[in-house]
Design a protein around this motif. Structure first.
Motif, short mmCIF file in Angstrom:
data_model
loop_
_atom_site.label_atom_id
_atom_site.label_comp_id
_atom_site.label_asym_id
_atom_site.label_seq_id
_atom_site.Cartn_x
_atom_site.Cartn_y
_atom_site.Cartn_z
N LEU A 7 0.73 -1.28 -0.18
CA LEU A 7 -0.03 -0.05 0.04
C LEU A 7 1.04 1.19 0.14
CD1 LEU A 7 -2.64 1.28 0.19
CD2 LEU A 7 -2.65 1.02 2.52
N VAL A 34 -1.33 -1.15 -4.51
CA VAL A 34 -2.28 -0.13 -4.49
C VAL A 34 -1.80 1.14 -3.91
CG1 VAL A 34 -4.62 0.49 -3.43
CG2 VAL A 34 -3.85 -1.94 -3.95
N VAL A 36 -2.60 5.01 -3.11
CA VAL A 36 -3.69 6.04 -2.71
C VAL A 36 -3.14 7.45 -3.12
CG1 VAL A 36 -5.09 6.77 -0.82
CG2 VAL A 36 -4.39 4.30 -0.88
N GLU A 39 -7.78 13.12 -5.66
CA GLU A 39 -8.25 13.04 -6.82
C GLU A 39 -7.73 13.95 -7.87
OE1 GLU A 39 -13.00 12.20 -5.48
OE2 GLU A 39 -12.17 14.19 -5.47
N SER A 46 -2.72 6.86 -13.58
CA SER A 46 -2.78 5.64 -13.75
C SER A 46 -1.84 4.50 -14.23
CB SER A 46 -4.26 5.11 -14.11
OG SER A 46 -4.30 5.25 -15.36
N THR A 51 -2.63 -0.38 -8.81
CA THR A 51 -4.14 -0.29 -8.63
C THR A 51 -4.13 1.10 -7.97
OG1 THR A 51 -4.71 -2.34 -8.58
CG2 THR A 51 -6.32 -0.56 -7.76
N ILE A 52 -4.80 2.06 -8.66
CA ILE A 52 -5.03 3.42 -7.90
C ILE A 52 -6.35 3.56 -7.27
CG2 ILE A 52 -5.50 5.99 -8.62
CD1 ILE A 52 -2.55 5.65 -9.09
N LYS A 53 -6.36 4.10 -5.95
CA LYS A 53 -7.61 4.51 -5.27
C LYS A 53 -7.36 6.05 -4.87
CE LYS A 53 -9.00 0.28 -4.66
NZ LYS A 53 -10.23 -0.25 -5.22
N THR A 54 -8.52 6.78 -5.08
CA THR A 54 -8.21 8.07 -4.91
C THR A 54 -9.12 8.71 -3.78
OG1 THR A 54 -10.20 8.76 -6.46
CG2 THR A 54 -8.05 8.82 -7.20
N TYR A 55 -8.82 9.74 -3.00
CA TYR A 55 -9.45 10.44 -1.98
C TYR A 55 -9.93 11.77 -2.29
CZ TYR A 55 -4.90 12.23 -0.59
OH TYR A 55 -3.68 12.81 -0.68
#
Length: 68
Positions: A7, A34, A36, A39, A46, A51-55
């Motif tokens: 992470l 992953v 994080v 936005e 990407s 994997t990209i997770k945004t906040y």
């Protein structure tokens, strides 16, 4: 090393450019990654390697593109 799960919560800018290369090499060795990220970013995009997770953040991508 055996592949593992990572992470990553990176900083934007030149730090990210250096880290991205390392992440891609780790992915090639079997790690699942992953990242994080906010936005709206300067350089973080990407990739097939992770994997990209945004906040959410209180500014838009348009603002970032216009002022930086």
């Amino acid at each position: 090393a055996e592949g593992g799960k990572l992470l990553v919560v990176p900083q934007d800018g030149s730090h990210w450019l250096s880290m991205r290369v390392v992440l891609e090499k780790l992915w090639e060795k079997g790690h699942e990654i992953v990242a994080v990220i906010p936005e709206a970013t300067l350089l973080m995009k990407s990739s097939e390697s992770f994997t990209i997770k945004t906040y959410p953040v209180p500014y838009t991508q348009e603002f970032m593109d216009r002022f930086y």
